[in-house]
Write an enzyme that holds these catalytic residues in place. Structure first.
Site, PDB file in Angstrom:
ATOM      1  N   ASP A  72       0.844  -1.193   0.000  1.00 59.96           N
ATOM      2  CA  ASP A  72       0.000   0.000   0.000  1.00 59.96           C
ATOM      3  C   ASP A  72       0.881   1.246   0.000  1.00 59.96           C
ATOM      4  OD1 ASP A  72      -2.509  -1.502   0.361  1.00 59.96           O
ATOM      5  OD2 ASP A  72      -1.689  -1.934   2.345  1.00 59.96           O
ATOM      6  N   ASP A  74       0.713   5.338   1.040  1.00 59.78           N
ATOM      7  CA  ASP A  74       0.014   6.441   1.685  1.00 59.78           C
ATOM      8  C   ASP A  74       0.693   7.746   1.287  1.00 59.78           C
ATOM      9  OD1 ASP A  74      -1.556   4.560   2.909  1.00 59.78           O
ATOM     10  OD2 ASP A  74      -0.411   4.558   4.779  1.00 59.78           O
ATOM     11  N   ASP A 148       4.156   7.050  14.854  1.00 61.30           N
ATOM     12  CA  ASP A 148       4.484   6.168  15.979  1.00 61.30           C
ATOM     13  C   ASP A 148       5.964   5.826  16.096  1.00 61.30           C
ATOM     14  OD1 ASP A 148       4.410   4.684  13.662  1.00 61.30           O
ATOM     15  OD2 ASP A 148       2.759   3.388  14.293  1.00 61.30           O
TER      16      ASP A 148
END
Length: 500
Positions: A72, A74, A148
């Site tokens: 994926d 982003d 994070d």
């Protein structure tokens, strides 16, 4: 200069300026532009042409730096969700805690997020400190600080092939170290799911968890119980389908995070057969993912929960329940308890039921039973599950070998296999014909009881999942005599269900 010299002598590291990124060129990061999605380049270029900043971000950059093609992509930008939506024909704003935009190109989905700002003190939180909603937008530096882990806080610009690194992520990638950004206790309290992500990334990437990052996990693990079950399920699904499922579960146990997720694993993994079965199932899943094959979440969770079903199935049978109804009761009980903890989707639960309910039917290899089972839409999943049971030593390997031969054979060979299986299996006793007397009246009663038990199992198996099984119709013997008008029912009145 003097302060720098003193820090060097004392071994104190100088604090990194996280407001200014380290800029890495193509020769420093080594990303292959051919591995970047064409649609990701299209999104970033469209935003940049409209006057906005736009970068590929997060796990995609991490994987590119590791030489792995990302699944994926982003994109992060300084454009607001509404501004992003106006630039693309198929774009949808989603999210409550933080709004993001899904941009669609055919079946390809790209997630576009606006740079997040520093969390405000008045952001809605629960009593444990978990942030409920935070739609604060900010600068790229603030966005990097909100991410994070250091290895997920780098930004790649396809236009000039530069990587912007705010928190030393490139250094941690080279050292194969997983480090959280900011104070670990505060970051875990904001979003306890980060503790699961630590485990997943450490197992998947084979990175070491930095000691300060790992220290609070064992103490703060109970906070995961406050996270919505749907979010926990999504993260567990990512963990189990990461291609390193067994390593992830072992890491979960090591960090003490498994208690609120799959506590039954402690019991299963302590049993020789259970440990072998779960290990084989997860290893099979990892190999399929490595080979680029699809994996069924229903099959995966059916494997993890099977020994809990098996335990309850045996208990119900010991209490006097017939085998098939006992299996259905055990499945219902396990699914009900796990749905509350993991928010199992209805489709996944249905697949799990199908796989479990097929297992007793594999033992019936006479007559038309094998052919009927072969036509089951979930036969392949049930068959693979049967092979796992054989490989783990739960049942005899001969049964799995027979079904492998039957599955791969032509019609003639299948008929021979059924004939041989019917000849070696113990024959079922038939009920006495009407009017036939038994030499021993008690024997006739036992024969009838055995047939009723088998008929009960067959009927329950065929109607698995139905709320109410229709009562069988009684066949009429001999030609039906039409009642003359005036005898019983009035003229033109046909009894309900007669078919006339």
């Amino acid at each position: 200069m003097i302060k720098k010299f003193i820090r060097k002598i004392l071994g104190v590291k100088e604090a990194r300026n996280t407001d200014v990124p380290e800029v890495l060129g193509p020769e420093q990061h080594g990303i292959d532009p051919k591995m970047v999605s064409a649609n990701a380049v299209r999104v970033t270029s469209t935003l940049q042409e409209a006057g906005f900043e736009a970068f590929v971000v997060g796990g995609a950059v991490r994987d590119l730096l590791l030489g792995v093609k990302p699944k994926d992509f982003d994109v992060a930008t300084n454009a607001t969700p509404e501004q992003v939506k106006r630039l693309f024909r198929r774009a949808f704003i989603i999210g409550r805690r933080f709004q993001i935009v899904h941009v669609m190109f055919g079946q390809d989905l790209l997630e576009v997020t606006t740079f997040r700002g520093t969390a405000t003190a008045n952001a809605p939180k629960d009593e444990h400190g978990r942030v409920l909603r935070d739609n604060t937008f900010g600068t790229q530096a603030e966005d990097a600080e909100r991410r994070d882990f250091t290895i997920n806080a780098m930004y790649y610009n396809p236009a000039n092939q530069q990587v912007l690194d705010y928190h030393g992520g490139m250094k941690d990638i080279r050292a194969r170290t997983l480090r959280i950004i900011g104070q670990p206790e505060a970051r875990y309290r904001e979003d306890p799911v980060r503790m699961l992500r630590v485990v997943r990334f450490a197992a998947k990437l084979k990175f070491d968890i930095e000691p300060t990052t790992a220290a609070p996990i064992a103490v703060m693990a109970p906070l995961i119980n406050n996270v919505p079950a749907a979010r926990v399920f999504d993260e567990m699904l990512k963990l189990l389908m990461s291609g390193h499922a067994l390593a992830c579960l072992q890491q979960l146990r090591k960090e003490g995070l498994h208690h609120g997720l799959l506590p039954l694993l402690d019991v299963v993994l302590e049993q020789p057969l259970g440990f072998k079965f779960v290990t084989l199932a997860l290893d099979s899943t990892d190999r399929r993912i490595a080979a680029g094959k699809t994996v069924s979440p229903g099959f995966l969770f059916a494997s993890l929960l099977w020994h809990q079903v098996l335990e309850k199935w045996n208990a119900y049978q010991a209490a006097g329940e017939f085998p098939i109804p006992a299996l259905h009761l055990a499945a219902d009980e396990v699914l009900e308890s796990q749905t509350e903890k993991l928010a199992l989707q209805r489709k996944i639960g249905s697949d799990m039921r199908d796989i479990w309910s097929m297992q007793p039917r594999f033992e019936r290899r006479n007559g038309k039973n094998p052919y009927k089972l072969l036509e089951h839409p979930r036969f392949r999943a049930g068959y693979d599950f049967l092979l796992l049971r054989c490989a783990s030593g739960e049942i005899e390997q001969e049964l799995g070998d027979w079904w492998t031969a039957f599955y791969e054979a032509d019609e003639v060979t299948r008929a021979e296999l059924v004939s041989s299986a019917s000849g070696t299996a113990s024959k079922r006793k038939r009920p006495p014909r009407r009017g036939q007397r038994h030499k021993d009246g008690e024997e006739g009663v036992n024969d009838e009881a055995e047939v009723q038990t088998e008929a009960h199992d067959d009927e329950a198996d065929d109607n698995f999942g139905a709320e109410t099984a229709p009562a069988p119709r009684k066949r009429r013997r001999g030609p039906r005599r039409r009642k003359p008008q005036g005898e019983g029912a009035p003229a033109g009145d046909v009894p309900h269900g007669s078919g006339e």
